[in-house]
Design a protein around this motif. Structure first.
Motif, short mmCIF file in Angstrom:
data_model
loop_
_atom_site.label_atom_id
_atom_site.label_comp_id
_atom_site.label_asym_id
_atom_site.label_seq_id
_atom_site.Cartn_x
_atom_site.Cartn_y
_atom_site.Cartn_z
N VAL A 143 -0.36 1.70 -6.45
CA VAL A 143 -1.75 1.36 -6.18
C VAL A 143 -2.08 1.49 -4.69
N GLU A 144 -1.09 1.33 -3.83
CA GLU A 144 -1.34 1.51 -2.41
C GLU A 144 -1.57 2.97 -2.06
N ARG A 145 -1.09 3.88 -2.92
CA ARG A 145 -1.20 5.31 -2.63
C ARG A 145 -2.28 6.02 -3.43
N THR A 146 -2.70 5.44 -4.55
CA THR A 146 -3.67 6.12 -5.40
C THR A 146 -5.08 5.96 -4.84
N ALA A 147 -5.97 6.87 -5.23
CA ALA A 147 -7.33 6.87 -4.69
C ALA A 147 -8.31 6.10 -5.57
N GLY A 148 -8.05 6.01 -6.89
CA GLY A 148 -9.01 5.37 -7.76
C GLY A 148 -10.23 6.27 -7.93
N PRO A 149 -11.39 5.77 -8.35
CA PRO A 149 -11.61 4.39 -8.81
C PRO A 149 -11.27 4.24 -10.29
N TYR A 150 -11.12 2.99 -10.72
CA TYR A 150 -10.80 2.67 -12.11
C TYR A 150 -11.86 1.72 -12.66
N ASP A 151 -11.98 1.76 -13.98
CA ASP A 151 -12.86 0.81 -14.66
C ASP A 151 -12.09 -0.40 -15.16
N LEU A 152 -10.78 -0.25 -15.30
CA LEU A 152 -9.94 -1.36 -15.72
C LEU A 152 -8.56 -1.19 -15.11
N GLN A 184 13.92 -5.66 1.20
CA GLN A 184 12.62 -6.15 0.74
C GLN A 184 11.47 -5.35 1.33
N ARG A 185 11.52 -5.11 2.63
CA ARG A 185 10.43 -4.41 3.29
C ARG A 185 10.29 -2.96 2.82
N PHE A 186 11.42 -2.28 2.65
CA PHE A 186 11.34 -0.86 2.34
C PHE A 186 11.21 -0.58 0.84
N SER A 187 11.34 -1.61 0.02
CA SER A 187 11.11 -1.40 -1.42
C SER A 187 9.67 -1.00 -1.68
N LEU A 188 8.75 -1.58 -0.94
CA LEU A 188 7.33 -1.24 -1.09
C LEU A 188 7.05 0.16 -0.56
N LEU A 189 7.72 0.54 0.52
CA LEU A 189 7.50 1.87 1.10
C LEU A 189 8.07 2.97 0.20
N PRO A 239 2.48 0.73 7.02
CA PRO A 239 1.19 0.97 6.35
C PRO A 239 0.74 2.43 6.43
N LEU A 240 1.01 3.09 7.55
CA LEU A 240 0.62 4.50 7.69
C LEU A 240 1.51 5.39 6.83
N ALA A 241 2.81 5.04 6.74
CA ALA A 241 3.76 5.89 6.01
C ALA A 241 3.58 5.81 4.50
N LEU A 242 2.90 4.77 4.01
CA LEU A 242 2.73 4.62 2.57
C LEU A 242 2.05 5.83 1.94
#
Length: 813
Positions: A348-357, A582-587, A648-651
């Motif tokens: 979700v941090e990388r996708t553009a959307g938009p979504y209805d649900l 922990q930090r790089f799991s999100l990246l 945040p930029l590298a995501l």
């Protein structure tokens, strides 16, 4: 000057350390299936304590015969531990801990003996130590998938046996020992003599899968099992008529319905609470985080959604859903369905959307199981995650959360209310955006919700929308728990009058908002988890005992200096490692990729740091070594500043770019982290050689204390403070070297370091292997994603699926 280690000894050391780290990862997978997470954490941490205790107990061993015996003993101990855990999985926590600690204790004695005998070459030995461990973090990933959890552990034992053969004083006896282990392994592969006793696990019935297997009314039948470095995934047939159950590590169940293309055969699902959000327009684009066996995908297909995206972290589930396409109607193959295998928050941090649900269907099925996840971080239910979900929604879009129980419902609401408050809106305003439907099987006579559905709309609900929701819920006989202005219960409406702070304080459970810094959504009990508290105080007590024992053949102050130095380094290294994972799991977005990049890069760069340290003259004195430790702590603090801007930029980069960013942040710090401990061992070899075993012992036990402390600090103060504690530990290690009147310096010339040419060639070969494993992970992920292929259209929506309230009038947006 100590004797230079032979090549065979260096290779044996790498094999033993590879066996240790591979067994640690594989045991994590095995015990995660057998036990709940907090017990797995306890058993594994206690087992790894054996590494330090074995180093101390092996202080008086000597000779090549002892080395060979220890390596073979480690292999045999690991095989016995696996057999015991497989045949008697419910023997008790203490029994499992004891047998699991045995091979680690023997390995600790092996390490102690090698470094005592060749103290002047500690940095070279440490290079092979960490390189073997780094390679094992790569090798265990395909090994678990190809061999399964039990045989992967036996393969780790085979590595230790090979090490025993390499250092055997009589080569033919060593070869014979290796041959016996190899033949036994082949026999195991063919006959499966050591296998998990599912019958005993079923009798225990303490995890959802085990309950399903032992049910008196509908006993389950195991259909298929897949292992990976992420989890063990099982497909169980409980009825066969309506669907099959997926279980991840024996819990976290999800359902795969039997579907032959006719939605009318699924009308019994119309009254499922989880289907409710899919009825309402606009039915354009839906995102499902954690579709599992595909139930929510089926709901969206039944109600005619134009585009359906699912994000599933477990590639094995997606693979099995596709494998059983004939059974489920090829659910994931329709042209309007796209399944992505990665972490949901990362997506979700990388996708553009938009979504209805955006839907988050939870799969945990028992209160006991839920308690087992209290120590696990989860970035899907944080304040920052909710903010991102709402940003991705269209103006009339909705966020659908199905949570397990009443307490978690309240915690989700306080986290959302904190988000509202942080944006300058009253926390109580959230209630005008919120509808709660109680679970289908909830008791209507109780005030507490059970598996409720939280339907959060981006804009406030209109009266027309609420009337439509009420009419549909009434027709489907669903239990309304909270509808603003119509059905309000004191449990939620008190947020208006009390305010967020008082609302949280009025409850005995921890309902504080969940953030990315403290992502422990399921940790709702106040105070420390009892298991974690036991481990933390036990580990610290062991560290104090080992540090406080007077040196036998050295001045008390000098022995204390070295042991304090080793203790600080052990705890600090683990604190930094936990922070990075922990930090790089999100990246990085995938658990396997996080393991293959973060842990591998940290271990390999530390190995390179150890090698580089053999050429740094500053490390030949206590003052210089203290300076290096302090510099490492300062670098850890600098990482907080660098990663705060870079991550945040590298995501938004492609996978290769994100890996490069991770490597750029990890490698310099890992290089410094590899300098101190082997240099300290080398220095102790000249000033107080009997302290080397104690340093290994203290270092191993304090690493366990560091891992427990990382969880405590992360839960109480946030992930960033874990790195602060790690940096402080390195500063304390430096202080331990500076304090005192002893002037430490090497009393002998340093042995010739490993040549850069050979080391460079070796590291290049390791990098190529890393690339191969990375390709394996990428292919496993890619095989689960269908793109660019001609795919069938979904079956037509059956008009009778709609409630009468929706058939009589147009959908209200």
């Amino acid at each position: 000057m100590s004797q230079a280690p032979s090549r065979s000894l260096c290779l044996a050391l790498a094999l033993v350390c590879g066996s240790v780290i591979g067994a640690e990862i594989a045991l994590t997978r095995l015990f995660s299936f057998l036990l709940y997470y907090h017990y797995t954490f306890l058993v594994l941490s206690g087992a790894i304590c054996g590494l330090g205790i074995g180093a101390v107990l092996g202080a008086h061993l000597a000779g090549r015969q002892a080395l060979s015996s220890l390596a073979f003993g480690q292999a045999l101990g690991l095989w016995l531990a696996v057999a015991f855990a497989a045949w008697m999985p419910r023997a008790g926590i203490l029994w499992l801990l004891g047998v699991a600690a045995l091979p680690f204790a023997v390995a600790g004695a092996f390490l102690s003996l090698v470094f005592r005998a060749h103290a002047g070459h500690s940095q070279r030995l440490y290079f092979y130590d960490l390189t073997g461990a780094a390679l094992a973090t790569l090798g265990i990933i395909p090994c678990l998938e190809w061999l399964g959890g039990v045989d992967a552990l036996l393969a780790c034992g085979l590595l230790a046996a090979l090490a025993g053969g390499l250092v055997a004083p009589v080569r033919r006896w060593g070869a014979a020992g290796v041959g016996l282990f190899f033949l036994a392994f082949l026999a195991q592969r063919g006959l499966a003599m050591v296998h998990l006793d599912l019958e005993e696990l079923g009798q225990a019935a303490d995890k959802p899968m085990f309950k399903a297997l032992s049910s008196l009314t509908e006993p389950g039948k195991l259909v298929q099992t897949r292992w990976s470095a992420y989890a063990r995934t099982d497909l169980v047939d409980r009825t066969g008529e309506t669907g099959l159950n997926f279980y991840t590590d024996g819990g976290a169940g999800s359902y795969m319905f039997r579907f032959a293309g006719d939605f009318r055969r699924l009308f019994f699902l119309r009254q499922e609470t989880a289907l409710f959000p899919y009825y309402f327009a606009p039915r354009g684009r839906a995102l499902i985080l954690g579709p599992g066996g595909g139930a929510d995908v089926l709901y969206a297909l039944m109600t005619g959604w134009a585009r359906i995206e699912g994000v599933e972290i477990n590639a094995e589930i997606v693979g099995l859903v596709r494998q059983y396409g004939v059974y489920n109607g090829h659910l994931y193959e329709f042209e309007n369905v796209d399944i992505h295998v990665e972490d949901g928050r990362h997506f979700v941090e990388r996708t553009a959307g938009p979504y209805d649900l955006i839907a988050l269907p939870l799969v945990y099925s028992s209160a006991a199981e839920l308690a087992g996840y209290a120590l696990q971080e989860n970035y899907l239910f944080t304040q920052e995650a909710y903010a991102r979900y709402l940003d991705l929604l269209n103006p009339g879009g909705r966020l659908a959360l199905v949570v397990h129980d009443h307490t978690l419902m309240l915690r989700a609401i306080t986290t959302l209310a904190a988000l509202w408050q942080g944006e300058g809106r009253p926390a109580a305003e959230l209630l005008s955006h919120l509808v709660v439907i109680n679970g289908t099987r909830a008791d209507p006579n109780t005030q507490e919700a059970f598996r409720p559905l939280l339907l959060v709309q981006k804009t406030p609900y209109t009266q027309e929308q609420l009337r439509q929701l009420l009419a549909v819920a009434k027709e489907l006989d669903l239990q309304l728990y909270f509808v603003p202005g119509y059905q309000e219960r004191q449990a939620l409406s008190s947020l208006r009058s009390a305010g967020l702070g008082a609302f949280i304080a009025a409850h005995t459970n921890d309902l504080s908002p969940v953030t990315d810094e403290r992502p422990y959504f399921y940790g709702v009990t106040t105070g420390l988890d009892r298991t974690l508290k036991t481990l933390l105080w036990g580990a610290f007590a062991a560290v104090l005992i080992l540090v406080g024992v007077p040196a036998w053949r050295a001045p008390r102050a000098l022995g204390l200096k070295f042991r304090l130095f080793a203790a600080c380094l052990g705890a600090s290294y683990m604190l930094v490692e936990v922070y990075l994972l922990q930090r790089f799991s999100l990246l990085l977005g995938q658990p396997l990729l996080t393991l293959a990049v973060t842990l591998f890069a940290l271990l390999l760069s530390s190995a390179a740091g150890s090698l580089a340290g053999s050429r740094v003259k500053t490390l030949d004195t206590g003052t210089g070594l203290g300076l290096a430790a302090a510099l490492t702590g300062a670098a850890g603090l600098g990482l907080i500043w660098f990663q705060g801007g870079a991550l945040p930029l590298a995501l938004h980069l492609e996978t290769g770019g994100r890996i490069l960013v991770a490597l750029a942040l990890i490698l310099p710090l890992g290089l410094l982290m590899g300098l101190c401990f082997p240099a300290g061992l080398r220095l102790a070899g000249g000033a107080a050689p009997e302290q080397i075993s104690w340093m290994w012992g203290v270092n191993g036990v304090s690493a366990v204390a560091g891992s427990a402390l990382a969880v405590v600090v992360g839960m109480k103060w946030g992930t960033e403070w874990v790195l602060y504690c790690g940096a402080a530990g390195y500063l304390l290690a430096g202080t331990a070297m500076w304090v005192g009147r002893e002037k430490l310096a090497l009393p002998y010339p340093v042995g010739a370091p490993l040549s850069w040419k050979k080391a460079g060639a070796f590291l290049c070969a390791v990098a190529l292997l890393w690339y191969g494993v990375f390709t394996f992970i990428a292919e496993a992920r890619g095989s689960a994603v269908q793109a660019g292929e001609a795919r069938p259209a979904p079956p037509p929506v059956v008009p009778e699926v709609w409630p009468v309230a929706l058939r009589l009038g147009a959908d209200i947006h």
